[in-house]
Design a protein around this motif. Structure first.
Motif, short mmCIF file in Angstrom:
data_model
loop_
_atom_site.label_atom_id
_atom_site.label_comp_id
_atom_site.label_asym_id
_atom_site.label_seq_id
_atom_site.Cartn_x
_atom_site.Cartn_y
_atom_site.Cartn_z
N LYS A 252 0.86 -1.19 0.00
CA LYS A 252 0.00 0.00 0.00
C LYS A 252 0.88 1.23 0.00
O LYS A 252 1.96 1.22 0.60
CB LYS A 252 -0.84 0.03 1.26
N CYS A 253 0.39 2.29 -0.65
CA CYS A 253 1.20 3.49 -0.58
C CYS A 253 0.82 4.28 0.67
O CYS A 253 -0.28 4.16 1.21
CB CYS A 253 1.06 4.33 -1.83
N THR A 254 1.75 5.05 1.16
CA THR A 254 1.51 5.83 2.38
C THR A 254 1.81 7.30 2.11
O THR A 254 2.41 7.64 1.09
CB THR A 254 2.40 5.33 3.53
N PHE A 255 1.37 8.13 3.04
CA PHE A 255 1.51 9.57 2.87
C PHE A 255 2.08 10.17 4.15
O PHE A 255 2.01 9.57 5.21
CB PHE A 255 0.15 10.21 2.60
N THR A 256 2.60 11.38 4.01
CA THR A 256 3.01 12.11 5.21
C THR A 256 1.86 13.02 5.61
O THR A 256 1.22 13.61 4.75
CB THR A 256 4.25 12.98 4.92
N ASN A 257 1.62 13.11 6.89
CA ASN A 257 0.53 13.95 7.36
C ASN A 257 0.99 15.38 7.54
O ASN A 257 2.17 15.66 7.69
CB ASN A 257 0.02 13.45 8.71
N GLU B 53 -4.90 12.21 8.79
CA GLU B 53 -4.22 10.92 8.66
C GLU B 53 -4.43 10.50 7.21
O GLU B 53 -5.38 9.80 6.87
CB GLU B 53 -4.83 9.92 9.66
N MET B 54 -3.53 10.97 6.36
CA MET B 54 -3.72 10.90 4.92
C MET B 54 -3.88 9.48 4.38
O MET B 54 -4.52 9.24 3.36
CB MET B 54 -2.55 11.59 4.23
N ASN B 55 -3.24 8.52 5.04
CA ASN B 55 -3.27 7.15 4.50
C ASN B 55 -4.68 6.64 4.23
O ASN B 55 -4.89 5.75 3.44
CB ASN B 55 -2.62 6.19 5.51
N GLY C 93 -0.83 16.62 -6.44
CA GLY C 93 -0.30 15.34 -6.91
C GLY C 93 -1.16 14.72 -7.98
O GLY C 93 -2.20 15.25 -8.39
N ARG D 298 -2.22 10.66 -9.92
CA ARG D 298 -2.52 9.21 -9.78
C ARG D 298 -2.60 8.79 -8.31
O ARG D 298 -3.35 9.39 -7.57
CB ARG D 298 -1.56 8.38 -10.63
N ASN D 299 -1.86 7.77 -7.88
CA ASN D 299 -2.08 7.38 -6.49
C ASN D 299 -1.20 8.15 -5.51
O ASN D 299 -0.90 7.71 -4.42
CB ASN D 299 -1.89 5.86 -6.30
N ARG D 300 -0.77 9.35 -5.96
CA ARG D 300 0.00 10.20 -5.04
C ARG D 300 -0.82 11.39 -4.59
O ARG D 300 -0.30 12.38 -4.14
CB ARG D 300 1.26 10.71 -5.75
N GLN E 125 -2.60 13.97 -2.66
CA GLN E 125 -2.55 14.38 -1.26
C GLN E 125 -3.46 15.58 -1.07
O GLN E 125 -3.46 16.51 -1.85
CB GLN E 125 -1.11 14.75 -0.90
N PHE F 261 -0.65 23.83 1.10
CA PHE F 261 0.60 23.81 0.34
C PHE F 261 1.77 23.65 1.31
O PHE F 261 2.70 22.90 1.07
CB PHE F 261 0.74 25.11 -0.46
N ARG G 222 6.57 5.75 9.33
CA ARG G 222 5.45 5.75 8.37
C ARG G 222 5.88 5.08 7.09
O ARG G 222 6.91 5.40 6.52
CB ARG G 222 5.04 7.18 8.07
N GLY G 223 5.07 4.13 6.64
CA GLY G 223 5.41 3.44 5.41
C GLY G 223 6.46 2.37 5.60
O GLY G 223 6.95 1.80 4.64
N ASP H 62 3.99 -4.36 4.52
CA ASP H 62 3.15 -4.29 3.33
C ASP H 62 2.94 -2.85 2.86
O ASP H 62 1.93 -2.52 2.29
CB ASP H 62 1.80 -4.96 3.61
N GLU H 63 3.92 -1.99 3.10
CA GLU H 63 3.74 -0.59 2.72
C GLU H 63 4.93 -0.07 1.91
O GLU H 63 6.06 -0.48 2.12
CB GLU H 63 3.60 0.29 3.97
N TYR H 64 4.62 0.88 1.01
CA TYR H 64 5.68 1.69 0.41
C TYR H 64 5.98 2.84 1.35
O TYR H 64 5.13 3.23 2.14
CB TYR H 64 5.19 2.35 -0.89
N GLY H 65 7.13 3.43 1.19
CA GLY H 65 7.43 4.63 1.94
C GLY H 65 6.50 5.74 1.49
O GLY H 65 5.84 5.63 0.45
N PRO H 66 6.41 6.82 2.24
CA PRO H 66 5.47 7.89 1.90
C PRO H 66 5.74 8.43 0.49
O PRO H 66 6.89 8.58 0.08
CB PRO H 66 5.77 8.97 2.94
N VAL H 67 4.65 8.73 -0.23
CA VAL H 67 4.80 9.23 -1.59
C VAL H 67 5.14 10.71 -1.56
O VAL H 67 4.92 11.38 -0.56
CB VAL H 67 3.50 9.03 -2.39
N PRO I 24 3.90 13.92 -3.11
CA PRO I 24 2.81 14.40 -3.96
C PRO I 24 3.26 15.45 -4.96
O PRO I 24 2.54 15.74 -5.90
CB PRO I 24 1.82 14.98 -2.95
N LYS I 25 4.45 15.98 -4.74
CA LYS I 25 4.88 17.04 -5.66
C LYS I 25 5.68 16.48 -6.83
O LYS I 25 6.12 17.24 -7.70
CB LYS I 25 5.70 18.08 -4.90
#
Ligand code: SF4
Ligand code: SF4
Ligand code: SF4
Ligand code: SF4
Ligand code: FES
Lengths: 800, 331, 176
Positions: free
Chosen positions: A129-134, A144-146, A171, A173-175, A177, A181, C159-160, C164-169, C171-172
């Motif tokens: 799964k992809c994850t995000f930074t909050n 909690e962006m995930n 962002g 596709r699956n990025r 967020q 800004f 995080r990530g 079963d996870e990728y590291g954080p994406v 977005p930019k």
């Protein structure tokens, strides 16, 4: 009215309804995410698929995007539609972290519900799964962006509906967020709405974080006590404290959203210093004993010094029923000294409005449909933020907004602004009414000319005033102008921002009684010896608190009923604790005269977080709940007057005694409220005219209502504390230059209250020659009651 | 004068003796029943207080006495309070006519080993057993509870129905002894106990007396799994205790009646007559406990049907046959 | 014939019960003789720990929601590292009916039933147990599971950083 068939059931819906809504009419709930009644349909989540079997549209379609038409035959149980929904929800879940146990949305999560409803039971995707930074979005919203399913509801709420600009989507596709800004506090005063709007646990309430699951919350429909608009709310309580407030739905007033003051301003109910014990002469006593003491001492005073030696002061915070009983108590005592607002300007404004509003009354819904809105001395974000949101919707619907105000009024939408000194607002109103603008020069003239023309072409114009700046005379002028501008085809509406949730109700009951300043004079003279305060704190609310404090020192008897730790409550000879709005049933009459009922959410009691000091609750058994003495204001007064103490019986008697309130006993908290035709009476003419304060050479300071968290109840609510700015004053840049100041400078402000340190802000949208200072509790600006004009001095102390 | 005083004293002494013996027997019968039933179900039964649980009856009494005496709201208070006493009283009174040994000769006086040898002893017993119905009916009715009322109604119907069969089954016994006096009946069995002469009457008697005393398998009036506890659902404390003790005194009365009517009373070889008498009584009590451990409860309608359609005709037939045989033998 | 069958059916139980009368009872004499219940027995409830020694319970309130007699109460709180945990956690054993539904509902394996059935007490308040009383030093029946190794909030790992996870994406990022 199209008639269509959904799942073999026929339904007729109004023109323009989409098929999803039509199905909901039949209690057929189609899974959906992106559609929201207030936000409209965008068809982005692809979840609401239905099979259109026959009619003008056929095939698999998104129900939210298809307008209901005659002859449509639709199936929600078609295998293709079901399969599509199942896949869509499965896709939405591929990257979902499945962390419901630590997610605050759990228990009220639309994603959980839709996953079950969509039929996705077994996870087939085993990839990573992809994850995000909050981001830290400030004191109100936790991210909690995930967990995001990219439904865009937050952005549509924040940007489109509420007019915020600092939250969006980034962002591809699956990025994708959602956020700001750059990390930082959300700026919109409606930011809390994205918590309600987000169907998942991405955006949750920070003050409510990890507090309670929905199934443990006690909830009931209530009315927001923070301003005079009367938005419907749903407070939730647990462990004897109110823990959060959600927006209720009332299509006639606020709609679906509420402001942050209402959403996070619940904590005054749980305030640590809230007095919960009845007192007589400083000694704790039982409520019954205090009631007897109050009844007897007031009666004794009336016997000894005549009934008019007792004054009764209600408030805009007290329930309508309690206010009626206060009037009855005054009548039973024989006293004519009855007033419902300590602030003279607000009192006069409210009474004038209650006397003159009549057919001009407009609801927020009317406002959203309006095509021309003119604000005279009204600052919606300070005095009733949801008004600003309604204005924004009017603008989104093509309406125009014009602001005439000495203050730099911020709105979440485009508006033209004419800075004008406070005392000239009435002149403008009269001039507009008489279409005689010769007294204005240059750009003012042009501006008003333009405005006058717009009036001619407007279909549904509304004039909006603010009690603080307009006072009684101003509201009178507002109503007169509306009446004169109205024609057979086009009725001009009026809305006025009042002080509190029941200002209008109090104004109706006050009749033409004296105002509080007159009463203060009488106290000083010694003709009035006793004061009964119902949920009001004249020491802080009167136009000039220092004068009030001096006068009140002469009182022989002070009786206070209150739910907040105000000064009157502290100094009262007889004190009776009342319930906060979330702890009782009752009703409020909002600023358009709409009476709305609310229900009790929790029973009063010391919060467990307090009795347990953060740890587990004490390990002992109590016969009674600690801190549970407070009773509803109407209950206390009914008991005191030896009336029937049930709300239903009380409402019946009110109906019987006042014909204008017939229908009162039928109102219920789930309805949109009831507008009564009752008409108040005008207040006695004020001795000193507010708007014409003597002109001296000293700097003029106008006290104004501060931002979201600066009202009394809001100030007592800890979640809002973070929004409280450092003391500041606002000046026109030209005047700042004249004083040798620039934005960001530190300065020393001296008024007759003393002096304090402020930060200088400048704004060129305001009128030149005035200093604006917001009332900020717990700072040196505390005594500056909005609407009062003071002489002051400003000295520079340091650079930015 | 003197004579009467001595008779009076003797009656009082016998009364006291019987009182003591019967009450403690009843108490220990409770224990015995619990232990025997326990063993029949591969348990121990009460074995915690005193050696082998011997003090259990005392504990039970203490417990019952110290419990709250609860009177349900809107019950018929006085009747409610009085009903349990009636049950225990009728059971105790029955003992007045039971002879437990042949007359004893002491200091030249012949002392009959019975409190009061009425020559209508048998009728007296019937009278008392009819009165016992009142304890059940009044208790159940006064409780103001559905279950109690149902139990009381069941008890009423059941006890009235089986009294008939009970009476009829004893007629052959009376025919043999030619007397209603219990002493006479025992005397008449000095050679053959009645059980051998009238086996059918014995069986009918045993069945109907079980129903009459509401013991398993005929305990419909208090059937726990249908109507909670029947007529004594609402009783607690010592008042419940009285119902309870009444039931066990009744068990002893039944044992004594069976012994007197069918098992030859105190007659028996080698051992003293009193021992024989008590032994036989205990044996009958055991039979009842045994039946409780072995038999399921029939349905209520089955019970009544059996009583009216089978037992009473059978008992009548038995009377006719016995009468015919006696007539034939005499002539 | 039915009649004889009924007679037999009536009398046979007498014979059987008489037989039992002389058999040795099967009763276990409790305080003297004790019996070890099977490991899945549902008695005293404990809160277990993760293999790394941290508290398992995340105070999700699922157990208290599942509990049919409402004997679990708790307050969740957030630790420094973002971990959700129970600030306090109370089980009222005087009310608990040992149905085990709480353990069934628990997503983190924190709450578990144990075979320790001797918890009677004359003082009811002693049956109201707090987190200190409930928390044991061990994993209980599952010695591997650690909830935070699987949930996406980044507590046990960055995080990530979970398996079963990728590291954080980012977005930019502009790449497709
Ligand atoms: S958003 Fe809903 S489904 Fe996702 S973790 Fe939170 S509660 Fe669970
Ligand atoms: S944050 Fe919430 S509302 Fe916004 S897109 Fe994601 S799931 Fe939807
Ligand atoms: S075992 Fe059952 S009753 Fe006991 S705490 Fe768990 S859910 Fe509640
Ligand atoms: S279900 Fe498990 S993790 Fe959730 S609160 Fe109960 S014990 Fe804690
Ligand atoms: S609700 Fe229709 S597509 Fe999202």
């Amino acid at each position: 009215m199209p008639k269509l068939t959904i799942d073999n059931l026929e339904v007729t819906v109004p023109e323009g309804t989409n098929v999803l809504e039509a199905a909901r009419e039949l209690d057929i709930v189609i899974p959906h995410f992106c559609y929201h009644e207030a936000l409209g349909a965008v068809g982005s989540c692809r979840l609401c698929a239905m099979m259109f079997v026959d009619g003008p549209v056929t095939g698999l379609q998104m129900a939210c995007m298809v307008e209901a038409q005659d002859g449509m035959v639709v199936s929600s149980t078609d295998p293709d539609a079901i399969e599509l929904r199942e896949h869509v929800i499965e896709w939405a879940m591929t990257n979902h972290p499945h962390d419901c146990p630590v997610c605050d949305e759990g228990g009220e999560c639309q994603l959980q519900e839709m996953t079950v409803a969509g039929g996705h039971g077994v996870r087939r995707y085993n990839g990573k799964k992809c994850t995000f930074t909050n981001q830290d979005l400030g004191p109100f919203v936790q991210q909690e962006m995930n967990r995001c399913i990219t439904c865009y509801r937050c952005v549509r709420t924040y940007r489109d509906y509420c007019g915020g600009t600092d939250y969006g989507v980034f962002g591809s596709r699956n990025r994708i967020q959602y956020g700001r800004f750059q990390e930082g506090t959300l700026e919109s005063p409606f930011s809390g709405n994205i918590i309600d709007a987000c169907p998942t646990g991405v955006l949750t309430s920070k003050p409510f974080r990890f507090k309670t699951r929905l199934w443990d919350l006690q909830e009931a429909p209530s009315i927001c006590p923070h301003c005079s608009l009367g938005c419907a709310t749903i407070p939730g309580g647990r462990y004897r404290e109110v823990q959060r407030v959600k927006a209720g739905i009332n299509r006639e007033t606020h709609g679906f959203f509420i402001c942050d003051r209402g959403r996070f301003g619940y904590d005054h109910v749980n305030h640590q210093e809230r007095p919960r014990q009845a007192r007589v002469d400083g000694q704790p006593v039982a409520v019954a004993a205090a009631l007897t003491a109050a009844r007897e001492r007031v009666a004794g005073m009336a016997r000894e010094h005549g009934p008019n030696s007792i004054a009764f002061l209600g408030s805009s915070r007290a329930s309508f029923e309690g206010s009626v009983l206060l009037r009855d108590w005054a009548a039973a005592t024989g006293s004519q000294q009855l007033v419902y607002e300590a602030h003279q300007g607000r009192d006069h404004a409210a009474r004038t409005l209650a006397a003159r509003l009549g057919e001009h009354g407009r609801s927020l819904e009317d406002l959203r449909q309006s095509d021309l809105i003119v604000l005279f001395g009204a600052d919606p974000l300070a005095e009733g933020p949801m008004l600003a949101l309604a204005i924004r919707q009017a603008v989104r619907n093509g309406g125009k907004v014009i602001v005439i105000d000495p203050r730099p009024v911020e709105l979440p939408c485009a508006a033209s602004h004419l800075p004008l000194a406070m005392e000239r607002l009435t002149d403008v109103l009269t001039a507009l009414a008489q279409k005689d603008l010769h007294a204005f020069d240059n750009h003012e003239h042009a501006f008003l000319e333009n405005l006058s023309e717009q009036f001619d072409s407007a279909q549904r114009p509304v004039l909006i005033g603010g009690a603080d700046l307009l006072g009684g005379k101003g509201v009178d002028a507002l109503c007169s102008t509306a009446a004169q501008l109205s024609s057979a085809e086009c009725a001009v509406g009026v809305m006025t921002m009042l002080a509190g949730p029941n200002s209008y109700g109090g104004a109706l009951l006050a009749g033409d009684g004296p105002d509080f300043d007159t009463i203060l004079d009488a106290i000083q003279e010694g003709t009035i010896r006793a004061l009964v305060c119902l949920e009001s704190d004249p020491f802080r609310e009167a136009m000039d608190p220092s004068r009030a404090q001096a006068a009140l020192g002469h009182l022989e008897l002070l009786v206070s009923f209150d739910a907040t730790p105000g000064l009157a409550a502290q100094r009262a000879d007889i004190f009776l604790p009342t319930r906060a709005n979330a702890e009782m049933a009752g009703s409020y009459m909002n600023n358009e005269g709409r009476l709305q009922a609310f229900q009790a959410v929790i029973d009063p009691g010391l919060p467990i977080s307090e009795t347990g000091a953060g740890n587990h609750p004490p390990r002992e058994f109590f016969q009674t709940t600690p801190g549970s003495a407070p009773e509803a204001d109407w209950w206390l007064l009914a008991e005191l007057l030896e009336r029937d103490t049930t709300l239903a019986a009380l409402r019946k008697t009110i109906e019987q005694s006042d014909e204008c309130f017939v229908g009162l006993s039928a109102i219920d908290a789930e309805s949109t409220g009831l507008r009564f035709s009752a008409q108040g009476s005008l207040p006695p003419a004020a001795e000193q005219d507010l708007l014409q304060t003597g002109v001296t050479d000293a700097l003029k300071l106008l006290a104004i209502t501060g931002p979201v968290g600066s009202h009394w109840l809001a100030h007592l609510s800890s979640p809002l504390a973070a929004t409280q700015p450092k003391p500041y004053v606002v000046l026109h840049p030209e005047q700042a230059e004249k004083l040798g100041l620039s934005a960001g400078d530190r300065a020393r402000l001296t008024t007759h209250f003393g002096h304090c340190h402020v930060v200088i802000r400048t704004d060129e949208k305001m009128v030149n020659g005035l200093i604006l200072a917001p009332q900020l509790w717990d700072t040196a600006l505390e005594g500056m009651v909005p609407g009062s004009m003071l002489d002051c001095q400003l000295e520079k102390e340091g650079k930015a | 004068m003197n004579e009467m005083l001595i008779t009076l004293i003797l009656i009082l002494v016998k009364l006291g003796l019987i009182f003591g013996v019967v009450l403690s027997m009843a108490a220990y019968l409770v224990l015995a029943e619990r232990k025997i039933l326990g063993r029949m179900q591969m348990r121990y039964g009460p074995n915690r207080v005193g050696p082998g649980g011997m003090i259990q009856p005392l504990c039970d009494v203490i417990k019952l006495i110290t419990k709250e005496d609860f009177v349900p709201a809107r019950s018929d208070k006085w009747i409610f309070l009085f009903a349990p006493g009636l049950t225990a009283l009728t059971a105790l009174l029955s003992f007045a006519v039971v002879p437990f040994s042949p007359p004893l000769t002491l200091f030249g006086r012949e002392i009959p080993m019975v409190v009061c040898d009425l020559h209508i002893g048998l009728l007296y017993l019937f009278g008392l057993s009819s009165l016992a119905v009142y304890g059940v009916v009044l208790g159940g009715w006064a409780s103001n509870s559905k279950y109690s009322l149902l139990g009381a109604m069941r008890g009423l119907a059941q006890m009235l129905s089986y009294e008939l069969a009970l009476g009829l089954s004893l007629i052959p016994v009376v025919m043999t002894a030619k007397s209603f006096s219990l002493t006479e009946i025992v005397m008449a069995q000095s050679t053959w106990p009645n059980i051998l002469q009238h086996p059918l009457a014995f069986i009918i008697f045993m069945i109907s007396i079980t129903a009459e005393s509401k013991r398993t398998p005929f305990d419909m009036p208090e059937a726990e799994n249908e109507i909670v506890a029947g007529f004594h659902t609402e009783y607690s404390g010592m008042r419940f205790g009285l119902f309870f003790v009444g039931e066990y005194i009744n068990l002893i009365v039944i044992g004594a009646m069976t012994t007197v009517f069918f098992l030859g009373g105190w007659h028996g070889p080698f051992l003293p007559p009193v021992v024989w008498f008590i032994g036989k009584v205990l044996f009958v009590a055991f039979l009842f406990i045994w039946a409780r451990g072995s038999m399921p409860r029939p349905r209520y309608d089955q019970l009544l049907r059996f009583g009216w359609k089978v037992l009473i005709p059978l008992a009548l037939l038995n009377v006719v046959i016995t009468g015919a045989i006696r007539l034939a033998m005499n002539s | 014939m039915n009649f004889w069958r009924d007679i037999k059916g009536t009398l046979q139980p007498f014979w059987i019960t008489l037989g039992y009368l002389f058999k040795k009872p099967v009763t276990i004499q409790y305080p003297e003789e004790k019996r070890t219940p099977p490991p899945r027995y549902r008695a005293r409830i404990v809160l277990t720990r993760n293999p790394d020694g941290s508290e398992r319970c995340v105070a999700c309130q699922l157990c208290s929601a599942a509990c049919p007699v409402d004997c679990i109460s708790m307050q969740a709180a957030e630790a420094e590292d973002g971990r959700r945990y129970a600030a306090w956690f109370r089980i009222n054993f005087a009310r608990c009916i040992f149905c085990g539904l709480c353990a069934e509902a628990c997503p983190t394996m924190a709450i578990q039933t144990t075979p320790d059935y001797e918890i009677c007490n004359r003082d009811v308040l002693k049956l109201v147990q707090e987190k200190e009383d409930l928390l044991i030093d061990g994993c209980g029946k599952d010695d591997e599971y650690n909830y935070y190794e699987h949930s996406g909030v980044g507590v046990a790992n960055e995080r990530g950083g979970n398996e079963d996870e990728y590291g954080p994406v980012d977005p930019k990022a502009l790449l497709p």
